[in-house]
Design a protein around this motif. Sequence first.
Motif, PDB file in Angstrom:
ATOM      1  N   SER A  38      41.324  27.949 -66.950  1.00 26.91           N
ATOM      2  CA  SER A  38      41.209  27.193 -68.189  1.00 26.91           C
ATOM      3  C   SER A  38      39.761  27.026 -68.655  1.00 26.91           C
ATOM      4  O   SER A  38      39.501  26.944 -69.847  1.00 26.91           O
ATOM      5  CB  SER A  38      41.866  25.826 -68.035  1.00 26.91           C
ATOM      6  OG  SER A  38      41.228  25.093 -67.012  1.00 26.91           O
ATOM      7  N   LEU A  42      38.752  28.279 -72.275  1.00 30.46           N
ATOM      8  CA  LEU A  42      38.192  27.334 -73.241  1.00 30.46           C
ATOM      9  C   LEU A  42      36.881  27.862 -73.815  1.00 30.46           C
ATOM     10  O   LEU A  42      36.646  27.777 -75.024  1.00 30.46           O
ATOM     11  CB  LEU A  42      37.974  25.970 -72.595  1.00 30.46           C
ATOM     12  CG  LEU A  42      37.354  24.899 -73.487  1.00 30.46           C
ATOM     13  CD1 LEU A  42      38.219  24.642 -74.715  1.00 30.46           C
ATOM     14  CD2 LEU A  42      37.130  23.625 -72.705  1.00 30.46           C
ATOM     15  N   GLN A  46      36.069  28.581 -77.679  1.00 36.38           N
ATOM     16  CA  GLN A  46      34.922  27.962 -78.350  1.00 36.38           C
ATOM     17  C   GLN A  46      34.042  29.024 -79.007  1.00 36.38           C
ATOM     18  O   GLN A  46      33.597  28.856 -80.140  1.00 36.38           O
ATOM     19  CB  GLN A  46      34.101  27.137 -77.355  1.00 36.38           C
ATOM     20  CG  GLN A  46      34.798  25.878 -76.922  1.00 36.38           C
ATOM     21  CD  GLN A  46      34.095  25.189 -75.758  1.00 36.38           C
ATOM     22  OE1 GLN A  46      33.477  25.837 -74.911  1.00 36.38           O
ATOM     23  NE2 GLN A  46      34.219  23.879 -75.690  1.00 36.38           N
ATOM     24  N   LEU A  88      39.706  22.343 -81.530  1.00 34.68           N
ATOM     25  CA  LEU A  88      38.329  22.344 -81.048  1.00 34.68           C
ATOM     26  C   LEU A  88      37.379  21.745 -82.088  1.00 34.68           C
ATOM     27  O   LEU A  88      37.563  21.949 -83.288  1.00 34.68           O
ATOM     28  CB  LEU A  88      37.880  23.772 -80.740  1.00 34.68           C
ATOM     29  CG  LEU A  88      38.614  24.487 -79.611  1.00 34.68           C
ATOM     30  CD1 LEU A  88      38.157  25.932 -79.533  1.00 34.68           C
ATOM     31  CD2 LEU A  88      38.363  23.787 -78.296  1.00 34.68           C
TER      32      LEU A  88
END
Length: 105
Positions: A38, A42, A46, A88
């Motif tokens: 993860s 992530l 991003q 996000l």
Amino acid sequence: MATGGSGRRIVQCRCACLTPTGLPCTRVLVSQLRPNDSTKSLKDLQHAAVVIGFLGEHHPGSIEEGCEALPTSARSRVKRAVAPLEKLPEAHPAALAEVREALAD
């Protein structure tokens, strides 16, 4: 095929999704393919969010171009990742709308 300095074989890819306009879609796809990591997923999302926002503001039409370069088999995975992208803080709503539109069937 060439050989790198460490003796590893290097495969040259002419895939259109590795162009600057295809990079964010590729990063989103990679985030979906990572097994149980993860943190890296992530970071991929991003990075994709930042690049998508930049392209949306400074290079109109390039997001659509990048999404069109995706292989058909990858499109559904990228579509699924749009929802997590929207959450996000780096997300650019107008650019993500362009991604959704470009991936619509």
